[in-house]
Motif scaffolding. Structure first.
Motif, short mmCIF file in Angstrom:
data_model
loop_
_atom_site.label_atom_id
_atom_site.label_comp_id
_atom_site.label_asym_id
_atom_site.label_seq_id
_atom_site.Cartn_x
_atom_site.Cartn_y
_atom_site.Cartn_z
N TYR A 52 0.82 -1.21 0.00
CA TYR A 52 0.00 0.00 0.00
C TYR A 52 0.85 1.27 0.00
O TYR A 52 0.37 2.35 -0.37
CB TYR A 52 -0.94 0.01 1.21
CG TYR A 52 -0.26 0.36 2.51
CD1 TYR A 52 -0.07 1.70 2.89
CD2 TYR A 52 0.23 -0.62 3.36
CE1 TYR A 52 0.59 2.03 4.07
CE2 TYR A 52 0.89 -0.30 4.53
CZ TYR A 52 1.06 1.02 4.89
OH TYR A 52 1.71 1.36 6.04
N ILE A 55 0.84 3.35 -3.13
CA ILE A 55 -0.28 4.26 -3.37
C ILE A 55 0.03 5.63 -2.77
O ILE A 55 -0.28 6.67 -3.35
CB ILE A 55 -1.58 3.68 -2.78
CG1 ILE A 55 -1.88 2.30 -3.39
CG2 ILE A 55 -2.76 4.62 -3.01
CD1 ILE A 55 -3.02 1.56 -2.73
N ARG A 56 0.68 5.62 -1.62
CA ARG A 56 0.99 6.88 -0.95
C ARG A 56 2.10 7.66 -1.62
O ARG A 56 2.34 8.82 -1.31
CB ARG A 56 1.36 6.61 0.52
CG ARG A 56 0.17 6.24 1.37
CD ARG A 56 0.48 6.43 2.85
NE ARG A 56 -0.71 6.78 3.56
CZ ARG A 56 -1.15 6.14 4.66
NH1 ARG A 56 -0.48 5.13 5.14
NH2 ARG A 56 -2.25 6.55 5.26
N ASP A 61 -5.05 11.78 -5.12
CA ASP A 61 -6.01 11.17 -6.03
C ASP A 61 -7.34 11.03 -5.29
O ASP A 61 -7.40 10.36 -4.25
CB ASP A 61 -5.49 9.79 -6.47
CG ASP A 61 -6.41 9.10 -7.47
OD1 ASP A 61 -7.58 9.51 -7.60
OD2 ASP A 61 -5.96 8.13 -8.11
N SER A 63 -9.78 9.20 -5.76
CA SER A 63 -10.26 7.82 -5.65
C SER A 63 -9.63 7.09 -4.47
O SER A 63 -10.20 6.11 -3.97
CB SER A 63 -9.99 7.05 -6.94
OG SER A 63 -8.60 6.88 -7.15
N THR A 64 -8.46 7.53 -4.02
CA THR A 64 -7.79 6.86 -2.90
C THR A 64 -7.76 7.71 -1.63
O THR A 64 -7.36 7.22 -0.58
CB THR A 64 -6.34 6.49 -3.27
OG1 THR A 64 -5.61 7.70 -3.58
CG2 THR A 64 -6.30 5.57 -4.48
N LEU A 67 -8.85 6.70 1.98
CA LEU A 67 -8.07 5.73 2.75
C LEU A 67 -6.61 6.13 2.87
O LEU A 67 -6.02 6.03 3.95
CB LEU A 67 -8.17 4.35 2.07
CG LEU A 67 -7.38 3.22 2.72
CD1 LEU A 67 -7.79 3.05 4.18
CD2 LEU A 67 -7.60 1.92 1.96
N PHE A 68 -5.99 6.58 1.76
CA PHE A 68 -4.55 6.81 1.76
C PHE A 68 -4.23 8.27 1.47
O PHE A 68 -4.42 8.74 0.35
CB PHE A 68 -3.87 5.94 0.70
CG PHE A 68 -3.96 4.47 0.98
CD1 PHE A 68 -3.32 3.92 2.07
CD2 PHE A 68 -4.69 3.63 0.14
CE1 PHE A 68 -3.39 2.56 2.33
CE2 PHE A 68 -4.76 2.27 0.39
CZ PHE A 68 -4.10 1.73 1.48
N GLN A 69 -3.75 8.98 2.48
CA GLN A 69 -3.22 10.30 2.24
C GLN A 69 -1.82 10.14 1.65
O GLN A 69 -1.02 9.34 2.15
CB GLN A 69 -3.16 11.09 3.55
CG GLN A 69 -4.52 11.45 4.10
CD GLN A 69 -5.32 12.33 3.15
OE1 GLN A 69 -4.80 13.28 2.56
NE2 GLN A 69 -6.59 11.98 2.97
N TYR A 260 -1.05 -1.24 -8.91
CA TYR A 260 -0.61 -0.01 -8.26
C TYR A 260 0.35 0.82 -9.09
O TYR A 260 0.42 2.04 -8.94
CB TYR A 260 0.05 -0.33 -6.91
CG TYR A 260 -0.87 -0.96 -5.88
CD1 TYR A 260 -2.26 -0.81 -5.97
CD2 TYR A 260 -0.37 -1.71 -4.82
CE1 TYR A 260 -3.10 -1.40 -5.03
CE2 TYR A 260 -1.20 -2.28 -3.88
CZ TYR A 260 -2.57 -2.13 -3.99
OH TYR A 260 -3.39 -2.70 -3.06
N GLN A 265 -5.11 1.47 -15.37
CA GLN A 265 -5.34 0.19 -14.74
C GLN A 265 -6.20 -0.73 -15.60
O GLN A 265 -7.04 -0.27 -16.38
CB GLN A 265 -5.98 0.40 -13.36
CG GLN A 265 -5.06 1.18 -12.43
CD GLN A 265 -5.56 1.23 -11.01
OE1 GLN A 265 -6.70 0.89 -10.74
NE2 GLN A 265 -4.71 1.67 -10.10
#
Length: 345
Positions: A52, A55-56, A61, A63-64, A67-69, A260, A265
């Protein structure tokens, strides 16, 4: 004052991350907490490498964002780790205590405890401390919550786990066996397939890189179909699994590591099967289940002590080797749970 080596994100990342995206910085840090402060100073012993984190590294984004800053370029990246309290102004933390939780990729981290800061005291030190980055930490809770809560397994059901030799997958397979299920895993090398079958007790396993048709491979392993799929990779694997699910099958979506690093995607083409076979697909976030951590420990600690659950770690030594270990996750270089030993004590 002391020196504090840090791993800094150079800039937002697109595509596959490179070691050069992460740079080192030497800073200084006060090794005493100021009087009246409620902050806690810890020395980091082990740091966790997890998918994960990619992603950070990307730009903000929508879309994320729920959950993910994203990490901030020019600042240290952060993840779960095992640490020792060096000094504390907070009444709940005492010098010398061991904890696991979110810390910076650095030698020392300061934080102010809050109900949402996700720091847990380590009470059981007869188990290797490094396990609190994996089996007894966030990945372990992820496996436990995702499999027991989302999949709702029943004895005799069939289970498929992708990325099965990783930090989460290896435990999901062993939990499934304990619960009386038939378990198959996929991995990206013959060495990892051997681990699944001979160390973790999977009933069957295959190297997805050597299978010309993933659906055929799954049909071979599950002639009657799949009841539960623990999803770690996404993309073509998810498409193939949907073709082989049973009616009323369940899919616990833990991760999609194959996606990722892609700017565009991959789509999933077999979604109509979700309707035809009444399949339930549910994503989940481990933080939603941290309130069950004591319940998890009550279950898993006896299993470890009695040899019913085993765990494989891939440990690199030294913070300076952290970036290559993290980047290696996305190329399948790790065997087992990837972590970094920053200091021994």
């Amino acid at each position: 004052m002391g020196t504090n080596k840090q791993v800094i994100l150079r800039d937002y990342v697109t595509g596959f991350p490179k070691e050069s995206d992460l740079i080192f910085k030497d800073t200084t840090i006060d090794l005493k907490i100021p009087a009246g402060s409620t902050t806690v100073l810890v020395k980091n012993l082990y740091l966790s490498c997890d998918p994960y984190m990619r992603i950070r590294m990307g730009k903000p984004d929508p879309s994320t964002a729920a959950l993910f800053q994203p990490y901030n370029p020019g600042e240290p990246i952060y993840a779960f780790g095992v640490s020792k309290v060096i000094d504390s102004g907070h009444p709940d933390y005492t010098t010398g205590e061991l904890i696991w939780g979110v810390v910076g990729w650095e030698e020392y981290t300061t934080f102010t405890p809050t109900p949402d800061s996700h720091h847990f005291k380590i009470q059981h030190t007869d188990i290797p401390l490094s396990y609190y980055t994996g089996l007894l930490g966030m990945p372990g809770m992820t496996a436990y919550a995702g499999f027991s809560e989302i999949c709702s397994p029943k004895k005799g059901e069939t289970v498929f786990v992708s990325a099965a030799s990783g930090a989460v997958g290896q435990l999901v397979g062993q939990l499934a066996k304990i619960m009386g299920c038939y378990v198959v895993g996929s991995a990206g090398s013959n060495e990892k397939v051997d681990l699944l079958k001979n160390k973790f007790g999977f009933d069957e396993a295959f190297n997805y890189k050597e299978e010309p048709d993933l659906s055929v491979a799954l049909k071979r392993c599950f002639p009657e179909g799949i009841d539960m799929y623990f999803e770690n990779v996404g993309g073509s694997m998810l498409d193939a699994v949907l073709l082989n699910m049973k009616i009323n099958g369940r899919v616990a979506v833990c991760g999609m590591i194959s996606q990722y690093n892609l700017e565009n995607q991959e789509g999933v083409h077999n979604l109509p099967i979700v309707l035809y076979k009444r399949i339930r697909i549910q994503g989940f976030v481990v933080a939603d289940y941290f309130h069950k951590y004591s319940e998890f420990l009550e279950f898993v600690l006896p299993c470890i002590r009695e040899g019913k659950i085993t765990y494989v770690e891939d440990v690199v030594e030294g913070l300076e080797n952290g970036p290559s270990a993290l980047i290696g996750l996305f190329h399948g270089k790790n065997v087992g749970k990837q972590l970094i030993m920053v200091a021994r004590d």
